[in-house]
Design a protein around this motif. Structure first.
Motif, mmCIF file in Angstrom:
data_model
loop_
_atom_site.group_PDB
_atom_site.id
_atom_site.type_symbol
_atom_site.label_atom_id
_atom_site.label_comp_id
_atom_site.label_asym_id
_atom_site.label_seq_id
_atom_site.Cartn_x
_atom_site.Cartn_y
_atom_site.Cartn_z
ATOM 1 N N ASP A 164 17.836 27.624 -30.996
ATOM 2 C CA ASP A 164 18.261 28.212 -32.275
ATOM 3 C C ASP A 164 17.156 29.004 -32.960
ATOM 4 O O ASP A 164 17.426 29.945 -33.696
ATOM 5 C CB ASP A 164 18.765 27.124 -33.217
ATOM 6 C CG ASP A 164 20.049 26.493 -32.694
ATOM 7 O OD1 ASP A 164 20.791 27.182 -31.954
ATOM 8 O OD2 ASP A 164 20.299 25.326 -33.035
ATOM 9 N N ASP A 165 15.887 28.632 -32.706
ATOM 10 C CA ASP A 165 14.779 29.352 -33.340
ATOM 11 C C ASP A 165 14.255 30.502 -32.464
ATOM 12 O O ASP A 165 13.159 30.997 -32.666
ATOM 13 C CB ASP A 165 13.656 28.384 -33.697
ATOM 14 C CG ASP A 165 13.099 27.664 -32.475
ATOM 15 O OD1 ASP A 165 13.652 27.827 -31.376
ATOM 16 O OD2 ASP A 165 12.103 26.943 -32.631
ATOM 17 N N LEU A 166 15.071 30.927 -31.468
ATOM 18 C CA LEU A 166 14.798 32.069 -30.588
ATOM 19 C C LEU A 166 13.584 31.865 -29.676
ATOM 20 O O LEU A 166 12.961 32.823 -29.243
ATOM 21 C CB LEU A 166 14.648 33.361 -31.397
ATOM 22 C CG LEU A 166 15.884 33.771 -32.200
ATOM 23 C CD1 LEU A 166 15.595 35.037 -32.981
ATOM 24 C CD2 LEU A 166 17.094 33.947 -31.301
#
Length: 34
Positions: A21-23
């Motif tokens: 989700d935080d790439l």
């Protein structure tokens, strides 16, 4: 005489990449190489 060998587990560059989700690369889902 001591011999020291360092290794690092890295994601496989030719494998499918999955991102968290935080790439960042999700290393749990990606095959790795030593």
């Amino acid at each position: 005489m001591n011999i020291v060998v360092t290794v690092k587990y890295v994601p496989d560059a030719t494998g499918d990449r999955h991102f968290a989700d935080d790439l960042t690369v999700d290393r749990d889902d990606v095959d790795g190489l030593l």
